[in-house]
Design a protein around this motif. Structure first.
Motif, PDB file in Angstrom:
ATOM      1  N   VAL A  89       0.819  -1.224   0.000  1.00 55.17           N
ATOM      2  CA  VAL A  89       0.000   0.000   0.000  1.00 55.17           C
ATOM      3  C   VAL A  89       0.853   1.274   0.000  1.00 55.17           C
ATOM      4  O   VAL A  89       0.526   2.242  -0.660  1.00 55.17           O
ATOM      5  CB  VAL A  89      -0.963  -0.006   1.214  1.00 55.17           C
ATOM      6  CG1 VAL A  89      -1.700   1.320   1.321  1.00 55.17           C
ATOM      7  CG2 VAL A  89      -1.963  -1.153   1.105  1.00 55.17           C
ATOM      8  N   PHE A  90       1.971   1.258   0.737  1.00 58.49           N
ATOM      9  CA  PHE A  90       2.763   2.487   0.874  1.00 58.49           C
ATOM     10  C   PHE A  90       3.921   2.573  -0.124  1.00 58.49           C
ATOM     11  O   PHE A  90       4.816   3.402   0.045  1.00 58.49           O
ATOM     12  CB  PHE A  90       3.264   2.630   2.314  1.00 58.49           C
ATOM     13  CG  PHE A  90       2.145   2.986   3.254  1.00 58.49           C
ATOM     14  CD1 PHE A  90       1.795   4.313   3.461  1.00 58.49           C
ATOM     15  CD2 PHE A  90       1.399   1.998   3.891  1.00 58.49           C
ATOM     16  CE1 PHE A  90       0.738   4.654   4.295  1.00 58.49           C
ATOM     17  CE2 PHE A  90       0.341   2.322   4.717  1.00 58.49           C
ATOM     18  CZ  PHE A  90       0.011   3.659   4.924  1.00 58.49           C
ATOM     19  N   ASN A  91       3.888   1.735  -1.139  1.00 59.68           N
ATOM     20  CA  ASN A  91       4.977   1.762  -2.125  1.00 59.68           C
ATOM     21  C   ASN A  91       5.036   3.056  -2.933  1.00 59.68           C
ATOM     22  O   ASN A  91       6.031   3.319  -3.601  1.00 59.68           O
ATOM     23  CB  ASN A  91       4.842   0.586  -3.088  1.00 59.68           C
ATOM     24  CG  ASN A  91       5.238  -0.718  -2.417  1.00 59.68           C
ATOM     25  OD1 ASN A  91       5.510  -0.732  -1.213  1.00 59.68           O
ATOM     26  ND2 ASN A  91       5.248  -1.804  -3.166  1.00 59.68           N
ATOM     27  N   PHE A  92       3.988   3.860  -2.887  1.00 65.55           N
ATOM     28  CA  PHE A  92       3.995   5.114  -3.650  1.00 65.55           C
ATOM     29  C   PHE A  92       4.886   6.171  -3.006  1.00 65.55           C
ATOM     30  O   PHE A  92       5.241   7.154  -3.644  1.00 65.55           O
ATOM     31  CB  PHE A  92       2.561   5.656  -3.801  1.00 65.55           C
ATOM     32  CG  PHE A  92       1.934   6.098  -2.510  1.00 65.55           C
ATOM     33  CD1 PHE A  92       1.972   7.442  -2.139  1.00 65.55           C
ATOM     34  CD2 PHE A  92       1.323   5.191  -1.657  1.00 65.55           C
ATOM     35  CE1 PHE A  92       1.397   7.857  -0.948  1.00 65.55           C
ATOM     36  CE2 PHE A  92       0.744   5.603  -0.466  1.00 65.55           C
ATOM     37  CZ  PHE A  92       0.779   6.941  -0.112  1.00 65.55           C
ATOM     38  N   LEU A  93       5.277   5.976  -1.749  1.00 65.55           N
ATOM     39  CA  LEU A  93       6.171   6.939  -1.092  1.00 65.55           C
ATOM     40  C   LEU A  93       7.605   6.707  -1.561  1.00 65.55           C
ATOM     41  O   LEU A  93       7.965   5.594  -1.941  1.00 65.55           O
ATOM     42  CB  LEU A  93       6.072   6.795   0.431  1.00 65.55           C
ATOM     43  CG  LEU A  93       4.745   7.251   1.050  1.00 65.55           C
ATOM     44  CD1 LEU A  93       4.708   6.915   2.538  1.00 65.55           C
ATOM     45  CD2 LEU A  93       4.522   8.749   0.853  1.00 65.55           C
ATOM     46  N   PRO A  94       8.436   7.758  -1.539  1.00 62.80           N
ATOM     47  CA  PRO A  94       9.790   7.611  -2.074  1.00 62.80           C
ATOM     48  C   PRO A  94      10.718   6.743  -1.230  1.00 62.80           C
ATOM     49  O   PRO A  94      11.808   6.390  -1.683  1.00 62.80           O
ATOM     50  CB  PRO A  94      10.300   9.062  -2.125  1.00 62.80           C
ATOM     51  CG  PRO A  94       9.452   9.818  -1.184  1.00 62.80           C
ATOM     52  CD  PRO A  94       8.128   9.149  -1.167  1.00 62.80           C
TER      53      PRO A  94
END
Lengths: 386, 166
Positions: A89-94
């Protein structure tokens, strides 16, 4: 008439704003006009008035003795039929993050340690939008709270929030004295001014913050401590209190476990002890007025849920030391739903229906999932960031 | 107040006024008590500003829909109706197919009857909640202007939330 009614008036907006977020995400596929409408701030503001149910829980493991962070984050949907635990889910953060707090669908997290320059993120994982800002005094032990109230601070033009970090300082670290002068300080970041400031408020507190951190209820943040007190911080007025819990823990023969959470706009305190499962509501924080809302004995609970529970009364009673792992561990509470671990499985207990539902096994969440994981209840929101 | 003589009470009882509402679609007429009709803010404004003649024409609303609106107003004008009764009656009124509901919501909007607008909007929302997108498009008269690639991209925006989506 049907052909034109969508275009001519605001009834469709009123109809659509009554739908849950997940349905609306799907309806974005109806047409480009609908996509635009559902993404507009004015629509989202309207839609927020609808109480959004809990859609799932975020779960992150923690090492017990090691200083490094664990990067993996799991999302456990409430309705498990046909849906699975998600890990990306949080893979969109750098970068990899550690979850800290949740408020109205926004999530506050920080860089995983070790990190050359740790920063703080506030993000909406649903639309993959995020903002980041520097962390004035990065410290792995400090705790972060997110204060975001779209009703007090309307989201018409921008999305405004505050992040509060707490540092625990002991003036004389070496002395293991009862009277040691341990106090908490508060740093506040405002998204409006994009600045940090150190609050003048200080709170003398001998206990450590643990488990549910920075629960945002009615303009205040609450932290559970390992003593008989809950720390409260009024974000607007920058005032702190220690709220005494409804029942002193020493009165039990065995070691109980507790957690705090929000339901119907009020703080709730959940306790699992040899006496059963109890939930109190904080009616007045100045007078420490707690009202008992639910009470279920462990035997009753077991009788009503025989397919999942076995011999829990004896298991809970036999915990005699704090450092033995509890058999039943309440991990998060929201809207009358208790997310808890029993032995090696994760369950959801609904206090209204008194039904227990298995969500997943600990093995699906990682090898370190048994000891004090980070658990955040999550309700989806369309709120834009940035 | 309690000791007031009976005859005085009777003397001050207001005369019951009625209004006639006429659907301009099929010319059906409905005679209703004024206090029932005044739940519509639109009609109230007309009466208050003396714009209302003996017959009030109602454009774009069929007799069938107007009958439902009047049924709603009658229920809610009854002072002895309990909250539970009203809830049940409302549920009965909106237990209709989606196209009737859309006509009803437009009527409630035109006549400005807040409560009816509320229950009808909620019913429409509940009815479309689990419908396939193509059905929603037909009901709302919306054309799908996405290319298949664009539609896939919209779905991908929220991939993880769609997991287990019906």
């Amino acid at each position: 008439m049907e052909e034109i009614w969508f275009a001519i008036n605001d009834i469709p907006m009123d109809v659509l704003s009554r739908l849950p977020v997940k349905t609306l995400l799907g309806l974005k596929c109806v047409s480009k006009d609908w996509h635009r409408l559902i993404s507009e701030r004015s629509f989202i503001r309207h839609q927020l008035k609808r109480a959004e149910p809990v859609s799932g829980f975020f779960f992150q493991e923690r090492f017990q003795w090691c200083d490094d962070d664990i990067k993996a984050i799991s999302y456990i949907p409430v309705k498990m039929e046909g849906s699975e635990v998600q890990h990306s889910v949080f893979n969109f953060l750098p970068e990899s993050v550690v979850l800290s707090a949740v408020s109205n669908g926004l999530i506050c997290c920080r860089s995983c340690f070790p990190s050359p320059q740790p920063v703080i993120y506030v993000c909406n994982p649903l639309n993959k939008e995020w903002v980041t800002f520097p962390w004035s005094t990065p410290d792995k032990r400090s705790s972060l709270g997110l204060a975001f109230d779209p009703f007090k601070d309307p989201i018409d033009k921008s999305t405004d929030f505050k992040v509060v970090t707490i540092h625990q300082t002991a003036s004389d670290m070496e002395v293991e004295d009862e009277d040691k002068d341990s106090y908490l300080t508060f740093d506040i970041y405002s998204s409006k001014t994009r600045t940090w400031h150190r609050s003048r408020e200080m709170c003398h507190c001998h206990h450590s913050l643990f488990k549910n951190k920075g629960i945002f209820v009615g303009g205040a943040l609450y932290w559970l401590t390992d003593g008989d007190q809950i720390l409260m911080f009024d974000v607007q007025n920058e005032l702190s209190w220690l709220v005494t819990v409804p029942i002193p823990l020493v009165q039990f023969d065995s070691i109980p476990e507790m957690c705090i959470g929000e339901s119907e706009g009020k703080l709730h305190y959940v306790l699992i002890s040899e006496g059963g499962l109890h939930v109190w509501v904080l009616e007045d924080y100045l007078d420490f007025t707690w009202e008992l809302k639910y009470s279920i004995s462990l035997d009753e609970m077991e009788k009503e849920n025989t397919e999942f529970l076995c011999n829990i009364q004896q298991r809970v009673e036999s915990r005699m030391a704090v450092d033995t792992t509890p058999w039943m561990d309440p991990l998060a509470f929201k809207d009358s739903l208790l997310f808890m671990r029993v032995a090696a499985r994760i369950y959801l207990f609904n206090f209204e229906t008194r039904k227990l539902e298995e969500l997943c096994t600990l093995s699906m969440l990682g090898p370190n999932s048994i000891i004090s994981p980070i658990v955040l209840p999550y309700s989806m929101s369309l709120i834009p960031l940035g | 107040m309690a000791s007031a003589p009976e005859n005085e009470k009777n003397a001050s009882a207001p005369e019951k006024k009625t209004l006639t509402l006429k659907s301009m679609i099929n010319n059906e007429e409905f005679v209703v008590d004024e206090h029932v009709a005044l739940q519509s803010v639109t009609i109230k404004n007309m009466v208050d500003s003396d714009c209302a003649g003996d017959v009030i024409p109602v454009p774009t609303i069929s007799g069938e829909i107007l009958a439902l609106v009047i049924e709603y107003c009658k229920n809610h004008a009854n002072p002895s109706a309990s909250e539970d009764d009203l809830k049940k009656a409302d549920a009965g009124i909106v237990a209709k197919d989606i196209y009737t509901l859309i006509d009803l919501v437009l009527a409630a909007n035109f006549l400005d009857i807040k409560g009816l607008l509320e229950v009808t909007s909620q019913k429409i929302a509940d009815s479309i909640k689990d419908l396939p997108h193509q059905d929603v498009r037909e009901i709302f008269g919306v054309e799908n202007d996405y290319t298949p690639e664009e539609e896939a991209a919209v779905r991908a925006e929220h991939d993880w939330a769609f997991e287990g989506f019906p």
